[in-house]
Design a protein around this motif. Structure first.
Motif, PDB file in Angstrom:
ATOM      1  N   LYS A  15       0.842  -1.186   0.000  1.00 56.68           N
ATOM      2  CA  LYS A  15       0.000   0.000   0.000  1.00 56.68           C
ATOM      3  C   LYS A  15       0.878   1.235   0.000  1.00 56.68           C
ATOM      4  O   LYS A  15       1.977   1.235   0.544  1.00 56.68           O
ATOM      5  CB  LYS A  15      -0.928   0.007   1.216  1.00 56.68           C
ATOM      6  CG  LYS A  15      -1.980  -1.088   1.197  1.00 56.68           C
ATOM      7  CD  LYS A  15      -2.940  -0.945   2.372  1.00 56.68           C
ATOM      8  CE  LYS A  15      -4.021  -2.020   2.325  1.00 56.68           C
ATOM      9  NZ  LYS A  15      -4.996  -1.878   3.450  1.00 56.68           N
ATOM     10  N   ALA A  16       0.351   2.298  -0.592  1.00 57.46           N
ATOM     11  CA  ALA A  16       1.122   3.530  -0.728  1.00 57.46           C
ATOM     12  C   ALA A  16       1.437   4.138   0.622  1.00 57.46           C
ATOM     13  O   ALA A  16       0.601   4.160   1.523  1.00 57.46           O
ATOM     14  CB  ALA A  16       0.348   4.521  -1.585  1.00 57.46           C
ATOM     15  N   ASP A  17       2.674   4.642   0.774  1.00 58.20           N
ATOM     16  CA  ASP A  17       3.109   5.289   2.010  1.00 58.20           C
ATOM     17  C   ASP A  17       4.257   6.216   1.654  1.00 58.20           C
ATOM     18  O   ASP A  17       5.156   5.844   0.902  1.00 58.20           O
ATOM     19  CB  ASP A  17       3.572   4.254   3.027  1.00 58.20           C
ATOM     20  CG  ASP A  17       3.774   4.846   4.421  1.00 58.20           C
ATOM     21  OD1 ASP A  17       4.015   6.062   4.518  1.00 58.20           O
ATOM     22  OD2 ASP A  17       3.684   4.089   5.394  1.00 58.20           O
ATOM     23  N   GLU A  49       7.177   3.966  -7.198  1.00 57.37           N
ATOM     24  CA  GLU A  49       5.955   3.382  -7.756  1.00 57.37           C
ATOM     25  C   GLU A  49       4.701   4.130  -7.324  1.00 57.37           C
ATOM     26  O   GLU A  49       3.733   4.234  -8.075  1.00 57.37           O
ATOM     27  CB  GLU A  49       5.837   1.896  -7.391  1.00 57.37           C
ATOM     28  CG  GLU A  49       5.967   1.582  -5.927  1.00 57.37           C
ATOM     29  CD  GLU A  49       6.205   0.090  -5.715  1.00 57.37           C
ATOM     30  OE1 GLU A  49       5.239  -0.690  -5.839  1.00 57.37           O
ATOM     31  OE2 GLU A  49       7.355  -0.303  -5.422  1.00 57.37           O
ATOM     32  N   TRP A  50       4.719   4.700  -6.099  1.00 53.08           N
ATOM     33  CA  TRP A  50       3.529   5.428  -5.647  1.00 53.08           C
ATOM     34  C   TRP A  50       3.415   6.764  -6.373  1.00 53.08           C
ATOM     35  O   TRP A  50       2.306   7.234  -6.646  1.00 53.08           O
ATOM     36  CB  TRP A  50       3.575   5.633  -4.140  1.00 53.08           C
ATOM     37  CG  TRP A  50       3.862   4.367  -3.383  1.00 53.08           C
ATOM     38  CD1 TRP A  50       4.806   4.173  -2.419  1.00 53.08           C
ATOM     39  CD2 TRP A  50       3.210   3.104  -3.550  1.00 53.08           C
ATOM     40  NE1 TRP A  50       4.779   2.875  -1.976  1.00 53.08           N
ATOM     41  CE2 TRP A  50       3.806   2.191  -2.650  1.00 53.08           C
ATOM     42  CE3 TRP A  50       2.186   2.645  -4.377  1.00 53.08           C
ATOM     43  CZ2 TRP A  50       3.420   0.858  -2.549  1.00 53.08           C
ATOM     44  CZ3 TRP A  50       1.788   1.315  -4.282  1.00 53.08           C
ATOM     45  CH2 TRP A  50       2.404   0.439  -3.380  1.00 53.08           C
ATOM     46  N   MET A  51       4.536   7.373  -6.688  1.00 53.52           N
ATOM     47  CA  MET A  51       4.495   8.606  -7.467  1.00 53.52           C
ATOM     48  C   MET A  51       4.027   8.324  -8.894  1.00 53.52           C
ATOM     49  O   MET A  51       3.249   9.096  -9.467  1.00 53.52           O
ATOM     50  CB  MET A  51       5.861   9.283  -7.470  1.00 53.52           C
ATOM     51  CG  MET A  51       6.313   9.769  -6.102  1.00 53.52           C
ATOM     52  SD  MET A  51       7.856  10.712  -6.140  1.00 53.52           S
ATOM     53  CE  MET A  51       7.307  12.248  -6.940  1.00 53.52           C
ATOM     54  N   LEU A  52       4.491   7.210  -9.460  1.00 49.74           N
ATOM     55  CA  LEU A  52       4.041   6.835 -10.804  1.00 49.74           C
ATOM     56  C   LEU A  52       2.535   6.631 -10.845  1.00 49.74           C
ATOM     57  O   LEU A  52       1.857   7.060 -11.780  1.00 49.74           O
ATOM     58  CB  LEU A  52       4.727   5.535 -11.245  1.00 49.74           C
ATOM     59  CG  LEU A  52       6.019   5.655 -12.028  1.00 49.74           C
ATOM     60  CD1 LEU A  52       6.564   4.272 -12.334  1.00 49.74           C
ATOM     61  CD2 LEU A  52       5.807   6.425 -13.315  1.00 49.74           C
ATOM     62  N   ASN A  53       2.017   5.979  -9.815  1.00 48.54           N
ATOM     63  CA  ASN A  53       0.583   5.742  -9.765  1.00 48.54           C
ATOM     64  C   ASN A  53      -0.200   7.049  -9.780  1.00 48.54           C
ATOM     65  O   ASN A  53      -1.206   7.189 -10.488  1.00 48.54           O
ATOM     66  CB  ASN A  53       0.221   4.940  -8.517  1.00 48.54           C
ATOM     67  CG  ASN A  53      -1.257   4.624  -8.439  1.00 48.54           C
ATOM     68  OD1 ASN A  53      -1.750   3.752  -9.129  1.00 48.54           O
ATOM     69  ND2 ASN A  53      -1.964   5.355  -7.597  1.00 48.54           N
ATOM     70  N   ASP A  54       0.250   8.042  -8.986  1.00 48.93           N
ATOM     71  CA  ASP A  54      -0.450   9.317  -8.936  1.00 48.93           C
ATOM     72  C   ASP A  54      -0.272  10.120 -10.219  1.00 48.93           C
ATOM     73  O   ASP A  54      -1.055  11.029 -10.499  1.00 48.93           O
ATOM     74  CB  ASP A  54       0.024  10.136  -7.734  1.00 48.93           C
ATOM     75  CG  ASP A  54      -0.573   9.629  -6.429  1.00 48.93           C
ATOM     76  OD1 ASP A  54      -1.403   8.703  -6.487  1.00 48.93           O
ATOM     77  OD2 ASP A  54      -0.214  10.149  -5.356  1.00 48.93           O
ATOM     78  N   ALA A  55       0.760   9.796 -10.987  1.00 50.62           N
ATOM     79  CA  ALA A  55       0.916  10.412 -12.306  1.00 50.62           C
ATOM     80  C   ALA A  55       0.025   9.741 -13.342  1.00 50.62           C
ATOM     81  O   ALA A  55       0.013  10.142 -14.513  1.00 50.62           O
ATOM     82  CB  ALA A  55       2.376  10.342 -12.749  1.00 50.62           C
ATOM     83  N   GLY A  56      -0.727   8.714 -12.919  1.00 48.48           N
ATOM     84  CA  GLY A  56      -1.660   8.031 -13.823  1.00 48.48           C
ATOM     85  C   GLY A  56      -1.001   6.985 -14.682  1.00 48.48           C
ATOM     86  O   GLY A  56      -1.536   6.610 -15.728  1.00 48.48           O
ATOM     87  N   ILE A  57       0.160   6.484 -14.249  1.00 47.67           N
ATOM     88  CA  ILE A  57       0.901   5.514 -15.063  1.00 47.67           C
ATOM     89  C   ILE A  57       0.872   4.152 -14.376  1.00 47.67           C
ATOM     90  O   ILE A  57       1.310   4.005 -13.239  1.00 47.67           O
ATOM     91  CB  ILE A  57       2.359   5.962 -15.266  1.00 47.67           C
ATOM     92  CG1 ILE A  57       2.394   7.303 -15.991  1.00 47.67           C
ATOM     93  CG2 ILE A  57       3.140   4.911 -16.053  1.00 47.67           C
ATOM     94  CD1 ILE A  57       3.785   7.906 -16.105  1.00 47.67           C
ATOM     95  N   SER A  58       0.336   3.145 -15.064  1.00 45.41           N
ATOM     96  CA  SER A  58       0.379   1.770 -14.579  1.00 45.41           C
ATOM     97  C   SER A  58       1.251   0.953 -15.521  1.00 45.41           C
ATOM     98  O   SER A  58       1.487   1.340 -16.658  1.00 45.41           O
ATOM     99  CB  SER A  58      -1.032   1.170 -14.482  1.00 45.41           C
ATOM    100  OG  SER A  58      -1.665   1.206 -15.744  1.00 45.41           O
ATOM    101  N   ILE A  59       1.748  -0.164 -15.027  1.00 43.29           N
ATOM    102  CA  ILE A  59       2.722  -0.944 -15.778  1.00 43.29           C
ATOM    103  C   ILE A  59       2.120  -2.260 -16.225  1.00 43.29           C
ATOM    104  O   ILE A  59       1.509  -2.994 -15.447  1.00 43.29           O
ATOM    105  CB  ILE A  59       3.975  -1.210 -14.927  1.00 43.29           C
ATOM    106  CG1 ILE A  59       4.610   0.122 -14.524  1.00 43.29           C
ATOM    107  CG2 ILE A  59       4.986  -2.058 -15.687  1.00 43.29           C
ATOM    108  CD1 ILE A  59       5.797  -0.020 -13.619  1.00 43.29           C
ATOM    109  N   LYS A  60       2.307  -2.569 -17.505  1.00 42.54           N
ATOM    110  CA  LYS A  60       1.785  -3.800 -18.087  1.00 42.54           C
ATOM    111  C   LYS A  60       2.858  -4.875 -18.027  1.00 42.54           C
ATOM    112  O   LYS A  60       3.985  -4.664 -18.445  1.00 42.54           O
ATOM    113  CB  LYS A  60       1.360  -3.560 -19.531  1.00 42.54           C
ATOM    114  CG  LYS A  60       0.636  -4.729 -20.187  1.00 42.54           C
ATOM    115  CD  LYS A  60       0.196  -4.351 -21.582  1.00 42.54           C
ATOM    116  CE  LYS A  60      -0.546  -5.498 -22.245  1.00 42.54           C
ATOM    117  NZ  LYS A  60      -0.960  -5.153 -23.632  1.00 42.54           N
ATOM    118  N   LYS A  61       2.494  -6.034 -17.485  1.00 42.08           N
ATOM    119  CA  LYS A  61       3.447  -7.131 -17.352  1.00 42.08           C
ATOM    120  C   LYS A  61       2.756  -8.447 -17.659  1.00 42.08           C
ATOM    121  O   LYS A  61       1.730  -8.772 -17.065  1.00 42.08           O
ATOM    122  CB  LYS A  61       4.012  -7.164 -15.931  1.00 42.08           C
ATOM    123  CG  LYS A  61       5.015  -8.281 -15.686  1.00 42.08           C
ATOM    124  CD  LYS A  61       5.526  -8.221 -14.253  1.00 42.08           C
ATOM    125  CE  LYS A  61       6.518  -9.336 -13.995  1.00 42.08           C
ATOM    126  NZ  LYS A  61       7.014  -9.325 -12.602  1.00 42.08           N
TER     127      LYS A  61
END
Length: 397
Positions: free
Chosen positions: A318-320, A376-388
């Motif tokens: 979880k984000a922290d 990863e939490w900053m990326l999430n708030d930038a609206g970027i998710s990762i495809k794997k």
């Protein structure tokens, strides 16, 4: 009475990104000094200058997008000026008015609380302070109440109050200190070369008086130049002192103000002369304890690389904002700053050629150490998710 209506903001201003700004403009204007008391701290912005009109980039959204697993970002390190306009007008205090019937505070009597946002008066949407005084004067002269709509957290409330004429200057007043903008400095963390999305600061921007996150209407980031460092000591956080122009050198919009930083879209190219090529990222469960580096500015606009140690890192589901404990080990940075200082928040952390996260807090009792947030939490708030493996991984729960 918004300052931008009265005077040009084209001149260069000195802004201090400190735990609490020493100077705050309210209505009526008032100055105050506020000590730092927390055991850890980060920038808390006051309004220092109002905002000029933001470009059309402000309307850019951060709708979720998918990126491949091997996503690469360009690390930042640049000092940036941050300018925000609030969603409505923020109430930051009460004051008494000497009227004909004695000392009165209409705002307090109407149960308007510090931290409330005034969003409407008499059915008219309120966007900045300049819109309030004419309504107060009209209601006062006509001996009428103002119908006020407030936003308090997730609630919308209605109240009314009667302006009072101050015996000293004959002006009608409502007994509230208010403001509609905020400004300060921080550090760029990363930008995505494909989408031009960026992340900075690594923590939420809070109002200096209410201590609550600023609800953003619009904002922008501009180029900033560090002119002086106030070194940190035990019990007293240091700070960067920087200058930037309020309406020049705009490099991007601010779309979101979240617990993990500010996010938006760049509208011009920025470089750091160290890592201008994209780097891969490191997830929280891959971060290692041990040597790492940060990128930050201690003089002018020059981004430099400094040694740190990642003392601990907690794999997070979880984000922290406190995912890592950091310690400055570079003798040059310790000599210049004493450790982590205000304005350094957002400085990217690099380990083994990968972006790990960003500096977020300093320990007041040990300015050589502080917290960091995982990238990863900053990326999430930038609206970027990762495809794997044909599956999209949401970076936040």
């Amino acid at each position: 009475m918004k300052i931008a209506k009265r005077q040009s903001i084209k001149r260069t201003l000195i802004l201090f990104a400190s735990f609490l700004f020493l100077l705050t403009f309210t209505l009526p204007f008032q100055a105050g000094i506020f000590p730092a008391k927390d055991t850890m701290t980060h920038e808390v912005f006051s309004n220092f200058i109002p905002l000029s009109v933001v470009s059309a980039e402000e309307d850019a959204s951060l709708e979720p997008i998918q990126r491949e697993e091997d996503i690469k970002l360009i690390p930042g390190g640049q000092s940036i000026g941050v300018q925000l306009e609030t969603l409505g007008v923020l109430v930051v205090g009460h004051h008494s008015i000497q009227g004909k019937e004695g000392s009165l505070s209409p705002g307090q009597d109407a149960k308007v609380l510090i931290g409330d946002m005034i969003v409407e008066i008499n059915g008219k949407p309120i966007k900045d302070m300049s819109e309030i005084k004419p309504l107060v004067n009209t209601a006062g002269k006509q001996n009428e109440e103002l119908k006020i709509t407030l936003k308090r957290g997730n609630e919308t409330l209605n109240t009314s109050l009667q302006p009072v004429q101050d015996k000293r200057d004959q002006e009608y007043k409502i007994g509230l200190y208010i403001r509609d903008s905020a400004a300060g400095i921080g550090t760029m963390t990363f930008h995505d070369p494909e989408t031009k999305r960026y992340g900075a600061l690594g923590h939420v921007i809070s109002d200096m008086d209410t201590k609550k996150p600023i609800e953003l209407m619009r904002g922008k980031i501009v180029r900033s130049s560090v002119v002086h460092i106030e070194k940190g000591n035990q019990g007293t956080p240091g700070e960067k002192q920087a200058r930037f122009s309020a309406d020049r050198n705009v490099i991007g919009s601010i779309v979101k103000n979240t617990p993990h930083g500010i996010f938006g879209v760049l509208n011009s190219t920025i470089t750091n002369d160290n890592y201008d090529k994209p780097l891969p990222i490191t997830r929280s469960d891959e971060v290692k304890e041990g040597p790492a580096k940060i990128l930050t500015v201690v003089a002018d606009e020059k981004v430099e690389e400094f040694d740190i140690e990642i003392v601990s890192s907690v794999p997070q589901k979880k984000a922290d904002i406190k995912g890592m404990v950091l310690k400055i080990t570079d003798p040059r940075l310790l000599e210049s700053t004493g450790g982590i200082v205000q304005g350094m928040s957002g400085s990217p952390i690099i380990q083994d050629g990968k972006i790990v996260g960003a500096v977020t807090h300093v320990f007041v009792n040990d300015p050589t150490s502080g917290y960091g947030v995982h990238i990863e939490w900053m990326l999430n708030d930038a609206g970027i998710s990762i495809k794997k493996d044909d599956e999209t991984i949401a970076l936040a729960s």
